[in-house]
Write an enzyme that holds these catalytic residues in place. Structure first.
Site, PDB file in Angstrom:
ATOM      1  N   HIS A 164     -34.671 -60.773 -57.431  1.00  0.00           N
ATOM      2  CA  HIS A 164     -34.523 -59.409 -57.917  1.00  0.00           C
ATOM      3  C   HIS A 164     -33.104 -59.197 -58.415  1.00  0.00           C
ATOM      4  O   HIS A 164     -32.149 -59.715 -57.830  1.00  0.00           O
ATOM      5  CB  HIS A 164     -34.832 -58.402 -56.799  1.00  0.00           C
ATOM      6  CG  HIS A 164     -36.260 -58.407 -56.392  1.00  0.00           C
ATOM      7  ND1 HIS A 164     -37.211 -57.636 -57.021  1.00  0.00           N
ATOM      8  CD2 HIS A 164     -36.920 -59.110 -55.438  1.00  0.00           C
ATOM      9  CE1 HIS A 164     -38.393 -57.849 -56.465  1.00  0.00           C
ATOM     10  NE2 HIS A 164     -38.240 -58.749 -55.507  1.00  0.00           N
TER      11      HIS A 164
ATOM     12  N   ALA B  16     -39.623 -80.568 -44.861  1.00  0.00           N
ATOM     13  CA  ALA B  16     -40.200 -79.401 -44.189  1.00  0.00           C
ATOM     14  C   ALA B  16     -39.209 -78.245 -44.144  1.00  0.00           C
ATOM     15  O   ALA B  16     -38.040 -78.423 -43.808  1.00  0.00           O
ATOM     16  CB  ALA B  16     -40.635 -79.773 -42.779  1.00  0.00           C
TER      17      ALA B  16
ATOM     18  N   ALA C 265     -35.069 -81.615 -44.624  1.00  0.00           N
ATOM     19  CA  ALA C 265     -35.732 -80.496 -43.965  1.00  0.00           C
ATOM     20  C   ALA C 265     -34.762 -79.335 -43.779  1.00  0.00           C
ATOM     21  O   ALA C 265     -33.610 -79.526 -43.398  1.00  0.00           O
ATOM     22  CB  ALA C 265     -36.283 -80.948 -42.613  1.00  0.00           C
TER      23      ALA C 265
ATOM     24  N   LYS D 270     -26.350 -88.851 -49.591  1.00  0.00           N
ATOM     25  CA  LYS D 270     -26.157 -90.228 -50.041  1.00  0.00           C
ATOM     26  C   LYS D 270     -26.921 -90.492 -51.329  1.00  0.00           C
ATOM     27  O   LYS D 270     -27.800 -89.712 -51.701  1.00  0.00           O
ATOM     28  CB  LYS D 270     -26.578 -91.231 -48.970  1.00  0.00           C
ATOM     29  CG  LYS D 270     -28.074 -91.326 -48.716  1.00  0.00           C
ATOM     30  CD  LYS D 270     -28.355 -92.380 -47.672  1.00  0.00           C
ATOM     31  CE  LYS D 270     -29.838 -92.514 -47.396  1.00  0.00           C
ATOM     32  NZ  LYS D 270     -30.107 -93.577 -46.437  1.00  0.00           N
TER      33      LYS D 270
END
Length: 173
Positions: free
Chosen positions: A107, A130, A148, A171
């Site tokens: 927004h 994840a 993750a 890396k």
């Protein structure tokens, strides 16, 4: 990369109707037995494009699904979020782990009824960990890995591993 701006106060009746239809299709998908013809039919109706051998596991939230293009042999795990006003493209052989968020719109900080949109692109054979969040305008390069929980605010180079908040190079592969 040019930013698209969408004024939500000026939505046409057709755009409002499509938003309602997308929400209903998401609900229906999230309450349908996976790996069935009915599930696949709903998914194909919701998305702009989904390639052969790809799967998206419920539950999921997809806003403006016609702006999502998924290539071949892509796996998107449970609890994904697709905010796709700016467009989301996932190329072939990509893995997206559970709880990932692909966000191609935000927004405007001064006019909240205006969406600011830039595409999200996941290049071939990348892996999104994840709980990672990919923000508007980001391209994740070929063979790259996003750790993750990472929050990706800038492009990820091919053949690299990034992680953290904001995501930084860990890396090169």
């Amino acid at each position: 990369m040019e930013e698209l701006r969408i004024d939500l106060r000026k939505a046409t009746p057709a755009e409002i109707e499509q938003g309602i239809k997308d929400a209903q299709l998401c609900f229906k998908l999230n309450h349908t037995m996976p790996y069935t013809e009915e599930y696949d039919t709903i998914l194909h109706e919701l998305l702009g494009e989904i390639g052969e051998g790809s799967r998206l596991l419920a539950p999921t939230t997809i806003v403006r699904g016609k702006n999502v293009k998924i290539g071949k042999r892509v796996t998107v795990m449970n609890n994904s979020l697709f905010m796709s006003a700016g467009g989301i493209t996932i190329e072939d052989d990509v893995l997206v782990a559970a709880n990932a968020q692909l966000i191609s719109n935000n927004h405007d900080p001064e006019e909240h009824a205006i969406l600011t949109c830039k595409p999200v692109v996941l290049k071939r054979n990348c892996w999104i960990g994840a709980g990672a969040t990919i923000l508007p305008g980001v391209t994740v390069g070929e063979n790259a890995i996003v750790g993750a929980g990472a929050v990706v605010t800038k492009d990820v180079e091919p053949n690299t591993v990034v992680g953290g908040i904001p995501a930084k190079l860990i890396k090169r592969l």
